[in-house]
Design a protein around this motif. Structure first.
Motif, PDB file in Angstrom:
ATOM      1  N   GLU A   1       0.821  -1.214   0.000  1.00 46.40           N
ATOM      2  CA  GLU A   1       0.000   0.000   0.000  1.00 46.40           C
ATOM      3  C   GLU A   1       0.854   1.264   0.000  1.00 46.40           C
TER       4      GLU A   1
ATOM      5  N   ASN B   1       2.214   1.761  -3.394  1.00 47.63           N
ATOM      6  CA  ASN B   1       1.116   2.257  -4.253  1.00 47.63           C
ATOM      7  C   ASN B   1       0.907   3.757  -4.052  1.00 47.63           C
ATOM      8  N   PHE B   2       0.947   4.194  -2.790  1.00 50.66           N
ATOM      9  CA  PHE B   2       0.716   5.620  -2.534  1.00 50.66           C
ATOM     10  C   PHE B   2       1.827   6.475  -3.136  1.00 50.66           C
TER      11      PHE B   2
ATOM     12  N   LEU C   1       1.767   7.273  -6.813  1.00 57.02           N
ATOM     13  CA  LEU C   1       0.743   8.168  -7.374  1.00 57.02           C
ATOM     14  C   LEU C   1       1.397   9.423  -7.953  1.00 57.02           C
TER      15      LEU C   1
ATOM     16  N   LYS D   1      -0.693  13.290  -4.824  1.00 55.98           N
ATOM     17  CA  LYS D   1      -0.146  13.254  -3.455  1.00 55.98           C
ATOM     18  C   LYS D   1      -0.267  14.621  -2.783  1.00 55.98           C
TER      19      LYS D   1
ATOM     20  N   TYR E   1      -3.041  15.770  -0.539  1.00 60.80           N
ATOM     21  CA  TYR E   1      -3.084  15.272   0.844  1.00 60.80           C
ATOM     22  C   TYR E   1      -2.049  15.949   1.746  1.00 60.80           C
TER      23      TYR E   1
ATOM     24  N   TYR F   1       0.383  13.846   3.904  1.00 58.14           N
ATOM     25  CA  TYR F   1       1.587  13.794   3.062  1.00 58.14           C
ATOM     26  C   TYR F   1       2.526  14.961   3.361  1.00 58.14           C
TER      27      TYR F   1
ATOM     28  N   TRP G   1       4.530  10.055   4.735  1.00 55.81           N
ATOM     29  CA  TRP G   1       3.119  10.111   5.107  1.00 55.81           C
ATOM     30  C   TRP G   1       3.021   9.939   6.617  1.00 55.81           C
TER      31      TRP G   1
ATOM     32  N   VAL H   1      -6.939   8.517   1.948  1.00 54.12           N
ATOM     33  CA  VAL H   1      -6.530   8.534   0.533  1.00 54.12           C
ATOM     34  C   VAL H   1      -7.649   7.879  -0.284  1.00 54.12           C
TER      35      VAL H   1
ATOM     36  N   LEU I   1      -6.899   4.858  -2.980  1.00 50.62           N
ATOM     37  CA  LEU I   1      -6.429   3.520  -2.573  1.00 50.62           C
ATOM     38  C   LEU I   1      -7.339   2.969  -1.471  1.00 50.62           C
TER      39      LEU I   1
ATOM     40  N   PHE J   1      -5.423   1.422   1.732  1.00 49.76           N
ATOM     41  CA  PHE J   1      -4.279   2.136   2.323  1.00 49.76           C
ATOM     42  C   PHE J   1      -4.518   2.496   3.796  1.00 49.76           C
ATOM     43  N   ASN J   2      -5.663   3.125   4.075  1.00 48.41           N
ATOM     44  CA  ASN J   2      -5.918   3.584   5.445  1.00 48.41           C
ATOM     45  C   ASN J   2      -6.225   2.437   6.405  1.00 48.41           C
TER      46      ASN J   2
END
Length: 316
Positions: A55, A58-59, A62, A67, A70, A81, A101, A123, A126, A129-130
């Motif tokens: 994850e 993946n973030f 982006l 990004k 965030y 971020y 992050w 996010v 995704l 992710f969280n």
């Protein structure tokens, strides 16, 4: 000491008093001598670790404009971020070669703290992710609680001394991406020499070379954990609270050899913070004729604020 000692949390939670004491003695000695240990037996399982790295990658993959959505103004980078080169070590002008992050505390049953801490940032791109971030946060927080219980016993305190201070504490999980290095850095390194602000730091991703620890002779030694280990170090708050009996060791992340410049490095530290009103006043048991009180009285919240100003993350 030129190697980081390794300990196993299973000894501490085994129910066997001899194994438990062995763990307490080993971690206490390591933190008095070098300030770092490699810890097996933590509460992160392999599947959770794999999911978290997936994850996180993946973030950071982006687009930068996604990004940047965030990156939240006015909260000193405490959630969401933080873009490339924004943070520098205390006393350094150059921004570190990293983006990161922040996941923060998931406050339970405390409206005042819900107001004090910024909200976690979701996010939208995704789906997992969280969720995965929160699960890893909870498991690292649980691991840290037991490490602090062992240190309480080492210091002659009641075993659960830290429990109420760290419940709903201002802890941070920080996935970091050190991108490929495109050109010879003038002065910047991936993370300049620094001590951590908090009580203890639990680091995932110390398997590769890069993290170095300064021993008492001023020599830099590589800190490399096994695949199933977390690297755990003492932060400045705990060092201060114990009158420097437990050492907050200066450490850094150096740039890789030139042939590895084209590769990314990922690292995921968990910074265990107490609640803001915890008094970091030097413990009476850590003061004697040879070791007079070295630090002024201060709360954890006041100390954190001072350091965030020094790091350039919040303005006076």
């Amino acid at each position: 000491m030129n190697i980081i000692p390794s300990v196993d949390l299973n000894d501490f939670i085994s129910g066997d008093e001899v194994r438990k004491q062995k763990f307490v003695d080993a971690i206490g000695k390591a933190y008095e001598e070098i300030g770092f240990v490699a810890l097996k037996g933590h509460f992160l399982n392999e599947a959770l670790v794999d999911n978290l790295y997936k994850e996180v990658k993946n973030f950071f993959s982006l687009p930068i404009e996604t990004k940047r959505k965030y990156e939240i103004e006015g909260i000193g980078g405490q959630r969401g971020y933080v873009s490339f080169g924004k943070e520098s070590a205390k006393g350094k002008k150059e921004g570190d070669l990293k983006e990161f992050w922040h996941f923060g505390q998931y406050v339970e049953n405390n409206d005042a703290l819900k107001k004090e801490y910024p909200e976690n940032v979701t996010v939208n791109e995704l789906a997992a992710f969280n969720t995965v971030g929160k699960e890893a946060y909870k498991m690292l927080e649980k691991t840290a609680k037991y490490v602090l219980r062992a240190l309480s016993l080492h210091l002659g305190l009641e075993e659960t001394y830290f429990d109420d201070y760290i419940f709903n504490g201002n802890s941070i999980l920080r996935p970091i991406h050190y991108p490929p290095i495109k050109e010879e850095p003038k002065e910047a390194v991936r993370a300049a020499a620094h001590g951590d602000i908090n009580l203890i730091t639990l680091l995932m991703g110390a398997q590769g070379k890069g993290l170095q620890v300064q021993n008492h002779k001023g020599e830099w030694i590589d800190a490399i954990a096994e695949q199933d280990e977390l690297m755990i170090n003492v932060g400045d708050m705990l060092s201060r609270h114990t009158n420097n009996k437990l050492k907050s060791t200066i450490h850094r992340v150096v740039n890789p050899p030139k042939e590895l410049w084209g590769t990314s490095r990922y690292s995921i530290p968990f910074f265990m913070h107490p609640i803001s009103e915890m008094k970091l006043n030097v413990l009476e048991g850590c003061i004697d004729d040879k070791n007079p009180k070295q630090f002024e009285d201060i709360t954890a919240g006041e100390f954190l604020n001072e350091r965030l100003i020094e790091l350039g993350l919040i303005k006076k």
